[in-house]
Design a protein around this motif. Structure first.
Motif, short mmCIF file in Angstrom:
data_model
loop_
_atom_site.label_atom_id
_atom_site.label_comp_id
_atom_site.label_asym_id
_atom_site.label_seq_id
_atom_site.Cartn_x
_atom_site.Cartn_y
_atom_site.Cartn_z
N LEU A 1 0.82 -1.21 0.00
CA LEU A 1 0.00 0.00 0.00
C LEU A 1 0.85 1.26 0.00
O LEU A 1 0.36 2.34 -0.31
N PHE A 2 2.12 1.15 0.39
CA PHE A 2 2.99 2.34 0.46
C PHE A 2 4.11 2.20 -0.55
O PHE A 2 4.99 1.36 -0.42
N ALA A 3 4.06 3.04 -1.56
CA ALA A 3 5.01 2.94 -2.67
C ALA A 3 6.36 3.56 -2.36
O ALA A 3 7.28 3.49 -3.18
N GLY A 4 6.50 4.18 -1.20
CA GLY A 4 7.79 4.76 -0.83
C GLY A 4 7.83 6.27 -0.86
O GLY A 4 8.86 6.87 -0.53
N SER A 5 6.75 6.92 -1.23
CA SER A 5 6.72 8.39 -1.26
C SER A 5 5.39 8.89 -0.71
O SER A 5 4.38 8.17 -0.72
N GLN A 6 5.41 10.11 -0.21
CA GLN A 6 4.24 10.70 0.43
C GLN A 6 4.37 12.22 0.34
O GLN A 6 5.47 12.76 0.40
N ASN A 7 3.27 12.88 0.16
CA ASN A 7 3.29 14.35 0.25
C ASN A 7 2.06 14.82 1.02
O ASN A 7 1.00 14.17 0.96
N TYR A 8 2.22 15.91 1.74
CA TYR A 8 1.13 16.41 2.57
C TYR A 8 1.30 17.91 2.78
O TYR A 8 2.39 18.47 2.60
N ASP A 9 0.21 18.56 3.17
CA ASP A 9 0.18 20.02 3.32
C ASP A 9 0.69 20.44 4.69
O ASP A 9 0.54 19.70 5.68
N THR A 10 1.26 21.65 4.73
CA THR A 10 1.65 22.28 5.99
C THR A 10 1.02 23.67 6.05
O THR A 10 0.91 24.36 5.03
N THR A 11 0.60 24.09 7.24
CA THR A 11 0.01 25.41 7.44
C THR A 11 0.42 25.93 8.81
O THR A 11 0.81 25.15 9.70
N GLY A 12 0.32 27.24 9.01
CA GLY A 12 0.62 27.83 10.31
C GLY A 12 0.87 29.32 10.24
O GLY A 12 0.55 29.97 9.24
N GLY A 13 1.45 29.84 11.31
CA GLY A 13 1.71 31.27 11.40
C GLY A 13 3.12 31.55 11.88
O GLY A 13 3.86 30.65 12.26
N PHE A 14 3.47 32.83 11.88
CA PHE A 14 4.82 33.24 12.27
C PHE A 14 4.83 34.71 12.68
O PHE A 14 3.94 35.49 12.32
N VAL A 15 5.85 35.11 13.44
CA VAL A 15 6.07 36.50 13.82
C VAL A 15 7.57 36.72 13.94
O VAL A 15 8.31 35.81 14.33
N GLY A 16 8.04 37.92 13.58
CA GLY A 16 9.48 38.17 13.64
C GLY A 16 9.83 39.62 13.41
O GLY A 16 8.98 40.52 13.52
N GLY A 17 11.11 39.83 13.08
CA GLY A 17 11.62 41.19 12.89
C GLY A 17 12.44 41.29 11.63
O GLY A 17 12.84 40.28 11.03
N VAL A 18 12.73 42.53 11.21
CA VAL A 18 13.46 42.79 9.97
C VAL A 18 14.37 43.99 10.16
O VAL A 18 14.06 44.91 10.93
N VAL A 19 15.53 43.97 9.47
CA VAL A 19 16.44 45.11 9.43
C VAL A 19 16.91 45.25 8.00
O VAL A 19 17.10 44.25 7.29
N GLY A 20 17.06 46.50 7.53
CA GLY A 20 17.47 46.68 6.14
C GLY A 20 17.97 48.07 5.84
O GLY A 20 17.98 48.96 6.71
N TYR A 21 18.40 48.25 4.60
CA TYR A 21 18.88 49.54 4.12
C TYR A 21 18.38 49.76 2.70
O TYR A 21 18.44 48.85 1.86
N ASN A 22 17.86 50.98 2.42
CA ASN A 22 17.43 51.38 1.09
C ASN A 22 18.30 52.52 0.56
O ASN A 22 18.78 53.35 1.35
N TRP A 23 18.45 52.55 -0.75
CA TRP A 23 19.09 53.69 -1.41
C TRP A 23 18.23 54.07 -2.61
O TRP A 23 17.93 53.23 -3.46
N GLN A 24 17.79 55.34 -2.65
CA GLN A 24 16.88 55.79 -3.70
C GLN A 24 17.60 56.66 -4.72
O GLN A 24 18.35 57.57 -4.36
N ALA A 25 17.38 56.40 -6.01
CA ALA A 25 17.89 57.20 -7.12
C ALA A 25 16.71 57.51 -8.02
O ALA A 25 16.16 56.62 -8.65
N ALA A 26 16.29 58.81 -8.03
CA ALA A 26 15.07 59.21 -8.71
C ALA A 26 13.91 58.39 -8.12
O ALA A 26 13.75 58.37 -6.92
N ASN A 27 13.14 57.70 -8.96
CA ASN A 27 12.03 56.90 -8.45
C ASN A 27 12.42 55.47 -8.09
O ASN A 27 11.61 54.72 -7.55
N TRP A 28 13.64 55.08 -8.39
CA TRP A 28 14.06 53.70 -8.16
C TRP A 28 14.69 53.54 -6.78
O TRP A 28 15.46 54.38 -6.34
N VAL A 29 14.34 52.44 -6.12
CA VAL A 29 14.83 52.17 -4.77
C VAL A 29 15.52 50.81 -4.78
O VAL A 29 14.92 49.79 -5.17
N PHE A 30 16.78 50.79 -4.35
CA PHE A 30 17.56 49.57 -4.24
C PHE A 30 17.77 49.28 -2.76
O PHE A 30 18.05 50.21 -1.98
#
Length: 249
Positions: free
Chosen positions: A72-101
């Motif tokens: 009954l088991f061919a050796g492979s299986q796939n299934y769904d995962t779901t959930g939530g998360f919370v965290g933080g971010v740090v970054g730097y932007n540089w703008q030239a005219a309308n473009w932001v890198f």
């Protein structure tokens, strides 16, 4: 002649005693109309910090290399995962005219999990996946229209992933893996007040392959490929080197 001189003198006297005309009034003071302040010019250049959180859904694909356990088991299986998360971010932007890198890194504490169907009828064997945390280091390319910024992003991703095989009692295997993969995404950000912006973002993450080795026999192992979709919302504080989030020229 005498009468003419008397009349002329009277006219001169009346003229000298008459009230001053409009031309003789003191000049009115003139006040220049106030100049309207220039419209603010928003700049995304600078460092920022933020908090964010959201939800995730994905899939865990498992392959057992020792061959099928049963018919009954061919050796492979796939299934769904779901959930939530919370965290933080740090970054730097540089703008030239309308473009932001930009470049940014983030990390999230997560509870994203799922379980397979029973793989051996009557025995209760199942596979289980849990993503306990994840983060990324990615570049951003955006286009700004004043206080609004639309961007795409991509880079490297890392996940703290636990896989488990729950077999018959006493036959349980657990493996914790730190896996590196990749991510791509897109989002929008809006500067709603000086220094402050709100954002929404979608990311697709591929964590690559994780492994449980059940015994020294090379083929007695399972491999998982884990992918997730995340949607998050957050708030960022922009330092902008004292520009208060809005540059005025």
């Amino acid at each position: 002649m005498k009468k003419i001189l008397i009349g002329f003198a009277g006219a001169v006297a009346l003229t000298l005693s008459a009230p001053a005309g409009a031309a003789d009034l003191a000049a009115r003071p003139y006040t220049k109309a106030p100049v309207a302040p220039p419209a603010p010019i928003y700049t995304w250049t600078g460092f920022y910090l933020g908090v964010q959180g959201g939800g995730a859904w994905g899939r865990s694909d498992e392959t057992f290399f020792g061959g099928p356990n049963t018919a009954l088991f061919a050796g492979s299986q796939n299934y769904d995962t779901t959930g939530g998360f919370v965290g933080g971010v740090v970054g730097y932007n540089w703008q030239a005219a309308n473009w932001v890198f930009g470049i940014e890194g983030d990390y999230h504490w997560a509870d994203i999990n799922g379980r397979s169907a029973e793989i051996n009828a009557g025995l209760g064997d199942t596979y289980f996946t849990r993503i306990r945390g994840f983060g990324d280091i990615k570049g951003r390319l955006g286009y700004s229209t004043g206080p609004a910024l639309f961007f795409v992003s991509g880079g490297a991703a890392v996940g703290d992933i636990q896989h488990r095989y729950d077999g018959i009692p006493g036959n349980v295997f657990i493996q914790n893996n730190t896996r590196w993969g990749w991510t791509v995404g897109a989002g929008a950000e809006y500067m709603f007040a000086p220094n402050w912006s709100a954002k929404v973002e979608y990311n697709y993450i591929d964590f690559g392959k994780s492994t449980i080795q059940y015994s020294p026999v090379v083929t007695n192992r399972s491999e998982w490929t884990d992918t997730v979709h995340t949607v998050k919302a957050g708030v960022n504080y922009h330092f902008n080197w004292g520009a208060a989030g809005v540059a005025r020229y």
